[in-house]
Design a protein around this motif. Structure first.
Motif, PDB file in Angstrom:
ATOM      1  N   PRO A 166       0.838  -1.202   0.000  1.00 35.41           N
ATOM      2  CA  PRO A 166       0.000   0.000   0.000  1.00 35.41           C
ATOM      3  C   PRO A 166       0.876   1.258   0.000  1.00 35.41           C
ATOM      4  CG  PRO A 166      -0.171  -1.141   2.122  1.00 35.41           C
ATOM      5  CD  PRO A 166       0.704  -1.987   1.243  1.00 35.41           C
ATOM      6  N   ILE A 167       0.641   2.165  -0.932  1.00 39.38           N
ATOM      7  CA  ILE A 167       1.511   3.347  -0.998  1.00 39.38           C
ATOM      8  C   ILE A 167       1.261   4.297   0.169  1.00 39.38           C
ATOM      9  CG2 ILE A 167       1.756   3.139  -3.499  1.00 39.38           C
ATOM     10  CD1 ILE A 167       0.002   5.679  -3.755  1.00 39.38           C
ATOM     11  N   SER A 168       0.186   4.061   0.915  1.00 40.21           N
ATOM     12  CA  SER A 168      -0.088   4.879   2.102  1.00 40.21           C
ATOM     13  C   SER A 168       0.933   4.610   3.213  1.00 40.21           C
ATOM     14  CB  SER A 168      -1.507   4.615   2.606  1.00 40.21           C
ATOM     15  OG  SER A 168      -1.721   3.223   2.777  1.00 40.21           O
ATOM     16  N   LEU A 169       1.848   3.651   3.001  1.00 42.02           N
ATOM     17  CA  LEU A 169       2.945   3.442   3.965  1.00 42.02           C
ATOM     18  C   LEU A 169       3.955   4.574   3.916  1.00 42.02           C
ATOM     19  CD1 LEU A 169       3.883  -0.340   3.459  1.00 42.02           C
ATOM     20  CD2 LEU A 169       2.608   0.673   5.354  1.00 42.02           C
ATOM     21  N   TYR A 170       3.951   5.325   2.826  1.00 40.29           N
ATOM     22  CA  TYR A 170       4.951   6.381   2.637  1.00 40.29           C
ATOM     23  C   TYR A 170       4.413   7.723   3.144  1.00 40.29           C
ATOM     24  CZ  TYR A 170       7.342   3.053  -0.463  1.00 40.29           C
ATOM     25  OH  TYR A 170       7.986   1.954  -0.976  1.00 40.29           O
ATOM     26  N   THR A 171       5.330   8.665   3.383  1.00 39.46           N
ATOM     27  CA  THR A 171       4.918  10.007   3.797  1.00 39.46           C
ATOM     28  C   THR A 171       4.412  10.781   2.587  1.00 39.46           C
ATOM     29  OG1 THR A 171       7.067  11.012   3.333  1.00 39.46           O
ATOM     30  CG2 THR A 171       6.770  10.033   5.527  1.00 39.46           C
ATOM     31  N   SER A 172       3.668  11.848   2.853  1.00 41.73           N
ATOM     32  CA  SER A 172       3.158  12.635   1.721  1.00 41.73           C
ATOM     33  C   SER A 172       4.315  13.281   0.953  1.00 41.73           C
ATOM     34  CB  SER A 172       2.127  13.669   2.176  1.00 41.73           C
ATOM     35  OG  SER A 172       2.715  14.615   2.994  1.00 41.73           O
ATOM     36  N   GLU A 173       5.429  13.593   1.638  1.00 41.97           N
ATOM     37  CA  GLU A 173       6.587  14.171   0.938  1.00 41.97           C
ATOM     38  C   GLU A 173       7.184  13.150  -0.031  1.00 41.97           C
ATOM     39  OE1 GLU A 173       6.133  14.389   4.266  1.00 41.97           O
ATOM     40  OE2 GLU A 173       5.489  16.486   4.190  1.00 41.97           O
ATOM     41  N   GLU A 174       7.303  11.908   0.426  1.00 41.41           N
ATOM     42  CA  GLU A 174       7.808  10.852  -0.466  1.00 41.41           C
ATOM     43  C   GLU A 174       6.841  10.629  -1.626  1.00 41.41           C
ATOM     44  OE1 GLU A 174      10.302   7.838   2.446  1.00 41.41           O
ATOM     45  OE2 GLU A 174       8.117   7.874   2.664  1.00 41.41           O
ATOM     46  N   ASP A 210      -3.197  13.982   0.407  1.00 44.45           N
ATOM     47  CA  ASP A 210      -2.434  15.237   0.522  1.00 44.45           C
ATOM     48  C   ASP A 210      -1.423  15.360  -0.619  1.00 44.45           C
ATOM     49  OD1 ASP A 210      -3.799  15.967   2.777  1.00 44.45           O
ATOM     50  OD2 ASP A 210      -2.211  15.431   4.195  1.00 44.45           O
ATOM     51  N   ALA A 211      -0.774  14.248  -0.952  1.00 42.77           N
ATOM     52  CA  ALA A 211       0.253  14.295  -2.003  1.00 42.77           C
ATOM     53  C   ALA A 211      -0.350  14.599  -3.367  1.00 42.77           C
ATOM     54  CB  ALA A 211       1.013  12.966  -2.046  1.00 42.77           C
ATOM     55  N   ILE A 212      -1.443  13.939  -3.693  1.00 42.35           N
ATOM     56  CA  ILE A 212      -1.999  14.170  -5.042  1.00 42.35           C
ATOM     57  C   ILE A 212      -2.579  15.574  -5.155  1.00 42.35           C
ATOM     58  CG2 ILE A 212      -2.384  11.723  -5.518  1.00 42.35           C
ATOM     59  CD1 ILE A 212      -5.411  12.246  -5.084  1.00 42.35           C
ATOM     60  N   ALA A 213      -3.197  16.071  -4.077  1.00 42.99           N
ATOM     61  CA  ALA A 213      -3.745  17.442  -4.122  1.00 42.99           C
ATOM     62  C   ALA A 213      -2.610  18.444  -4.292  1.00 42.99           C
ATOM     63  CB  ALA A 213      -4.539  17.737  -2.850  1.00 42.99           C
ATOM     64  N   ALA A 214      -1.513  18.236  -3.566  1.00 43.08           N
ATOM     65  CA  ALA A 214      -0.379  19.162  -3.651  1.00 43.08           C
ATOM     66  C   ALA A 214       0.254  19.142  -5.036  1.00 43.08           C
ATOM     67  CB  ALA A 214       0.670  18.797  -2.592  1.00 43.08           C
ATOM     68  N   GLU A 215       0.128  18.021  -5.741  1.00 43.76           N
ATOM     69  CA  GLU A 215       0.690  17.920  -7.089  1.00 43.76           C
ATOM     70  C   GLU A 215      -0.322  18.264  -8.174  1.00 43.76           C
ATOM     71  OE1 GLU A 215       3.781  17.667  -7.939  1.00 43.76           O
ATOM     72  OE2 GLU A 215       4.446  17.511  -5.860  1.00 43.76           O
ATOM     73  N   GLY A 216      -1.460  18.840  -7.771  1.00 41.44           N
ATOM     74  CA  GLY A 216      -2.369  19.424  -8.756  1.00 41.44           C
ATOM     75  C   GLY A 216      -3.508  18.543  -9.219  1.00 41.44           C
ATOM     76  N   MET A 258     -13.706  16.570  -0.519  1.00 38.56           N
ATOM     77  CA  MET A 258     -12.922  16.088   0.615  1.00 38.56           C
ATOM     78  C   MET A 258     -11.732  17.015   0.826  1.00 38.56           C
ATOM     79  SD  MET A 258     -12.022  12.205   1.510  1.00 38.56           S
ATOM     80  CE  MET A 258     -11.367  11.806  -0.068  1.00 38.56           C
ATOM     81  N   ALA A 259     -11.583  17.492   2.051  1.00 42.31           N
ATOM     82  CA  ALA A 259     -10.489  18.417   2.353  1.00 42.31           C
ATOM     83  C   ALA A 259      -9.146  17.685   2.360  1.00 42.31           C
ATOM     84  CB  ALA A 259     -10.728  19.062   3.718  1.00 42.31           C
ATOM     85  N   THR A 260      -8.085  18.421   2.035  1.00 43.66           N
ATOM     86  CA  THR A 260      -6.719  17.886   2.178  1.00 43.66           C
ATOM     87  C   THR A 260      -5.895  18.972   2.863  1.00 43.66           C
ATOM     88  OG1 THR A 260      -5.679  18.782   0.180  1.00 43.66           O
ATOM     89  CG2 THR A 260      -7.009  16.779  -0.081  1.00 43.66           C
ATOM     90  N   ALA A 261      -4.592  18.747   2.992  1.00 47.23           N
ATOM     91  CA  ALA A 261      -3.717  19.757   3.600  1.00 47.23           C
ATOM     92  C   ALA A 261      -3.629  20.997   2.724  1.00 47.23           C
ATOM     93  CB  ALA A 261      -2.332  19.168   3.824  1.00 47.23           C
ATOM     94  N   THR A 262      -3.933  20.861   1.426  1.00 46.56           N
ATOM     95  CA  THR A 262      -3.910  22.028   0.523  1.00 46.56           C
ATOM     96  C   THR A 262      -5.289  22.202  -0.105  1.00 46.56           C
ATOM     97  OG1 THR A 262      -3.009  20.661  -1.268  1.00 46.56           O
ATOM     98  CG2 THR A 262      -1.421  21.851   0.088  1.00 46.56           C
TER      99      THR A 262
END
Ligand SMILES: [Zn+2]
Length: 358
Positions: A166-174, A210-216, A258-262
């Motif tokens: 599961p890719i959710s094992l990684y941090t949003s920065e990774e 969070d990662a996908i939202a931050a990447e647009g 759905m809200a995210t960090a961005t």
């Protein structure tokens, strides 16, 4: 999403998967037919001014990043010939390009074969070791969907491994690095820049969103009614993770914010699941449930989301095609405006009643 393959799985899991291969339906192929005209009254008003809703069909395919076999590509081309009115949301995978010895031109040519004008080119990511390493991220191999551990130095990783991580094992920065690498790779090979995403194994927890939202990215398609997964996955860790993550998601769940960090995402529920887990009759049950919701207030759009995997298309497309044939026939007979849609055409009903917290 989570197509399972006997190859490269632990022996126990392999035995389960072999049993699953016999499940494919032998339903006959039949051409689909277009739904009725959008404007039966002929008064010239468009849908916007009349606020007329539609029952929207969202057909999705998850490209797992494993292989691009001839039989599966052929099965997809056949689907396109049988249902020219159906647009497809392709959750494409950059993992084909990072396989050892991958021929970039050949990968691009194969992925393009079942794509048609009007389709949406979106993004799918699984935890492939070579993809993560190509993105500058150190691979993690545990726990997998099955609760196992992948030995990154083991024989199975020589070619590639990690589909079931599961890719959710990684941090949003990774994850941002992998999302950006994937978007860049697909765009660099002519597939445009994706706006929609589905997570490998539907595991779109908070760091992923969070990662996908931050990447647009704007649309997230991983919410799934786990009732469809119970028969095949009910005794696996991934089933309990998904049951918690997507608690409250049903076969009539509709798009919500759905809200995210961005920036917020539009969550588009995979309310009819994917053909590897859902029979023709179950797909029709989902269609009927959403048709009934639509008939209660025809001003509002209602979606029916169904789908399959590229890697198992030859096995499972027959049962999806049988469902599509019945859906178009029933919609026509009942005078229901039923049409294929991609993410941009969907409406958002509101915010999640209880947004997932993971
Ligand atoms: Zn997948």
């Amino acid at each position: 999403m989570l197509a399972r393959f006997a190859r490269s799985m632990a022996p126990l899991v392999s035995r389960i998967a072999v049993g699953m291969l016999a499940v494919g339906s032998l339903a006959a192929f039949a051409p689909g037919c277009a739904a009725d005209s959008d404007d039966p009254t002929g008064d010239g008003e468009d849908d916007y001014t009349r606020k007329k809703g539609k029952l929207q069909l969202v057909v999705t395919v998850d490209w797992e990043g494993r292989d691009l076999r001839e039989d599966n590509l052929k099965a997809m081309e056949t689907l396109r010939a049988h249902f020219p009115q159906v647009k497809i949301v392709h959750f494409l995978n950059a993992g084909y390009y990072t396989k050892q010895g991958a021929n970039r031109a050949d990968v691009t040519a194969r992925v393009n074969r079942p794509l048609r004008a009007g389709d949406e080119k979106a993004l799918h990511i699984h935890g492939w070791k070579r993809l993560f390493e190509a993105s500058g991220v150190t691979f993690r191999g545990a726990p997998t969907f099955w609760g196992t551990t992948i030995d990154a130095r083991g024989r199975e990783c020589l070619e590639d491994c990690g589909h079931e991580v599961p890719i959710s094992l990684y941090t949003s920065e990774e994850l941002r690095k992998v999302v950006k690498f994937s978007l860049d790779t697909l765009e660099g090979n002519g597939f445009g820049r994706a706006k929609s995403f589905r997570c490998g194994g539907w595991m779109a927890k908070t760091p992923v969103r969070d990662a996908i939202a931050a990447e647009g990215l704007k649309f997230e398609h991983s919410a799934v009614p786990t009732v469809f997964l119970q028969a095949k996955l009910g005794n696996q860790p991934v089933y309990s993770w998904l049951s918690e993550l997507w608690q409250g998601t049903t076969s009539t769940s509709q798009p919500y914010t759905m809200a995210t960090a961005t920036t917020p995402l539009t969550e588009v529920p995979d309310n009819g699941g994917l053909a590897d887990y859902v029979s023709t009759q179950q797909m029709m049950d989902v269609f009927h449930a959403n048709r009934d919701v639509f008939n209660r207030d025809r001003r509002k759009n209602v979606i029916v989301s169904v789908g399959f995997h590229e890697e198992t298309a030859a096995s499972y497309l027959p049962q999806l095609e049988a469902a599509l044939t019945q859906m178009f026939a029933e919609a026509k007979a009942e005078g229901i405006p039923f049409e294929s849609a991609t993410s941009e055409a969907l409406s958002v009903a509101g915010t999640a009643p209880s947004p997932p917290s993971h």
